[in-house]
Design an enzyme around this catalytic site. Structure first.
Site, PDB file in Angstrom:
ATOM      1  N   GLY A  82      27.683  42.873  57.472  1.00 40.71           N
ATOM      2  CA  GLY A  82      29.386  42.720  57.210  1.00 40.71           C
ATOM      3  C   GLY A  82      29.365  41.446  56.883  1.00 40.71           C
ATOM      4  O   GLY A  82      28.797  40.176  56.900  1.00 40.71           O
ATOM      5  N   GLY A  84      31.606  39.930  54.666  1.00 44.99           N
ATOM      6  CA  GLY A  84      33.641  39.803  55.280  1.00 44.99           C
ATOM      7  C   GLY A  84      33.037  38.980  55.013  1.00 44.99           C
ATOM      8  O   GLY A  84      32.581  37.598  55.345  1.00 44.99           O
ATOM      9  N   ILE A  86      35.088  37.623  58.278  1.00 46.90           N
ATOM     10  CA  ILE A  86      34.567  37.929  59.322  1.00 46.90           C
ATOM     11  C   ILE A  86      32.370  37.315  60.089  1.00 46.90           C
ATOM     12  O   ILE A  86      31.661  36.241  60.100  1.00 46.90           O
ATOM     13  CB  ILE A  86      34.938  38.342  60.786  1.00 46.90           C
ATOM     14  CG1 ILE A  86      35.820  39.082  60.865  1.00 46.90           C
ATOM     15  CG2 ILE A  86      34.372  38.288  61.975  1.00 46.90           C
ATOM     16  CD1 ILE A  86      36.722  40.039  61.609  1.00 46.90           C
ATOM     17  N   ILE A 169      32.052  44.413  60.500  1.00 51.63           N
ATOM     18  CA  ILE A 169      32.704  45.364  59.397  1.00 51.63           C
ATOM     19  C   ILE A 169      33.865  45.513  58.973  1.00 51.63           C
ATOM     20  O   ILE A 169      34.666  46.665  58.935  1.00 51.63           O
ATOM     21  CB  ILE A 169      31.759  46.994  60.271  1.00 51.63           C
ATOM     22  CG1 ILE A 169      32.571  47.494  60.968  1.00 51.63           C
ATOM     23  CG2 ILE A 169      30.444  46.074  59.303  1.00 51.63           C
ATOM     24  CD1 ILE A 169      31.383  48.618  61.217  1.00 51.63           C
ATOM     25  N   ALA A 217      46.918  36.016  61.915  1.00 49.89           N
ATOM     26  CA  ALA A 217      47.942  34.977  63.101  1.00 49.89           C
ATOM     27  C   ALA A 217      49.178  34.605  62.245  1.00 49.89           C
ATOM     28  O   ALA A 217      50.027  34.709  63.442  1.00 49.89           O
ATOM     29  CB  ALA A 217      46.587  34.046  63.568  1.00 49.89           C
ATOM     30  N   HIS A 348      48.508  10.212  43.953  1.00 43.68           N
ATOM     31  CA  HIS A 348      47.185  10.563  44.141  1.00 43.68           C
ATOM     32  C   HIS A 348      46.810   8.875  44.274  1.00 43.68           C
ATOM     33  O   HIS A 348      47.542   8.092  44.787  1.00 43.68           O
ATOM     34  CB  HIS A 348      47.328   9.856  42.574  1.00 43.68           C
ATOM     35  CG  HIS A 348      45.954   8.904  41.609  1.00 43.68           C
ATOM     36  ND1 HIS A 348      45.518   9.763  41.377  1.00 43.68           N
ATOM     37  CD2 HIS A 348      45.853   7.946  41.504  1.00 43.68           C
ATOM     38  CE1 HIS A 348      44.073   9.584  40.890  1.00 43.68           C
ATOM     39  NE2 HIS A 348      44.407   7.699  41.031  1.00 43.68           N
TER      40      HIS A 348
END
Length: 366
Positions: A82, A84, A86, A169, A217, A348
């Site tokens: 996976g 993604g 995570i 996943i 969260a 700035h």
């Protein structure tokens, strides 16, 4: 969590809960009654049922995003299924520890749900790391011998072995124990709620991952405030805007190196919806504060409505950009335009100057 609960003078009971009805909960053979019920049962990692996966879990090779936080020691090599949020976040953690990492992703790119420019930029930055390998367009087939991940790419089978394999996943809402009281459940298995987090049953609320709108969260915390206001009948307390129809302004942050933050629609989504928009981008390589911090990689990208000049989406990648997204959320939540943002004086030197620069360019385009 224990200290927070004690400080708030909350009675805490540990056990498995089951709703008897909307006003009655059973825990550990004890029954409790309530005027209002708040379901905050969260989510669990999604688990694949491919050949060898059950055995690999039993052997301790295949782990989830909770188990990886409690390893007995650092692995020599980590395979991640996976690419993604995570998966990529954990990949960043482990490559920073000089551990070999392999990401196996089924789609054509990692972080595929993000604006393509963010995904491409992160992929390019990660490709410079010697101890990271990314395999996309790959279909995981099975796990052999409890430590060999077999996958297929371009019609050819290949494999990766490691100390551990992280299954990343996605997550699924947990509604166990509450399906029997007549709650409306979405096709994705989440509890449906309105803008006040109330379910189809009056006095029954759902907050956090279990309502499935956004498994973050800060969304769960906001939902808790919303529900508290509803129960206490506060007319001017915290609320959600457009939660039920999925149009709430919710920032998402990815804690990689560099960080990513995003809110609203991507450029690809705008094209798909046929919305006329303007796009502008400002590179941190031209930002004095970023250069002083030796953090010149990345950019701020804003998308605005061509006619109204309202901000439709923002996509940032760079040092500490998770600290910058709130300004854009505030503007979007209050229907401010790029002119309003451009006319706001940004300090700035600061990283936030990049937001002002992009807003000015979009204002000129409009």
């Amino acid at each position: 969590m224990g200290l927070v609960v004690k400080t708030a003078k909350v009675t805490y009971i540990q056990g498995v809960a089951e709703a008897i009805d909307k006003n009655t909960i059973k825990v550990n053979d004890e029954t409790y009654t309530c005027d209002n019920l708040v379901i905050a049962t969260g989510s669990l990692p999604i688990k694949l049922g491919l050949p060898g996966f059950a055995e690999a879990r039993e052997a301790g090779f295949l782990i989830d995003s909770s188990q990886i936080l409690d390893l007995p020691g650092l692995p020599k090599k980590l395979v991640i299924i996976g690419g993604g949020v995570i998966g990529v976040e954990f990949a960043n953690v482990f490559i920073d520890l000089d551990i070999e990492v392999v990401i196996i992703e089924g789609q054509s790119s990692i972080l595929a749900t993000l604006d393509k420019e963010l995904s491409k930029t992160m992929t390019k930055l990660l490709s410079t790391r010697e101890n990271l390998k990314i395999v996309t367009d790959a279909k995981v087939l099975e796990i052999k011998n409890n430590n060999e991940v077999i996958y297929e790419k371009d019609g050819v089978q290949a494999s990766e072995t490691g100390t551990y394999c992280l299954e990343a996943i996605g997550r699924r809402p947990v509604t166990d124990g509450f399906q029997n009281i007549g709650l409306e459940i979405s096709q994705r298995g989440a509890i449906d709620v309105n803008d006040n987090c109330e379910t189809n049953i009056k006095g029954v609320y759902a907050v956090g991952d279990v309502f499935g709108k956004s498994m973050l969260a800060h969304v769960a915390q906001h939902a808790g405030h919303v529900v508290a206001n509803q129960i206490l009948k506060k007319d001017h307390g915290t609320t959600f805007k457009n939660l039920a129809n999925g149009n709430t302004v919710i920032p998402a942050c990815i804690y990689t190196h560099p960080e990513i933050s995003t809110v609203g629609l991507t450029e690809e989504q705008l094209k798909e919806k046929g919305i006329e928009y303007n796009s502008a981008k400002f590179a941190f390589a031209a930002n004095g504060k970023a250069l002083a911090d030796d953090s010149g990689s990345g950019f701020v990208k804003l998308l605005s409505d061509k006619k109204t000049k309202k901000i439709l989406g923002a996509h940032l990648i760079g040092h500490r950009v998770t600290e910058m997204i709130a300004e854009i959320c505030l503007a979007m939540d209050n229907d401010l335009t790029v002119s309003d943002v451009a006319n706001t004086i940004h300090p700035h030197p600061s990283m936030s100057e990049a937001i002002g620069e992009v807003a000015e360019e979009l204002d000129r385009k409009a």
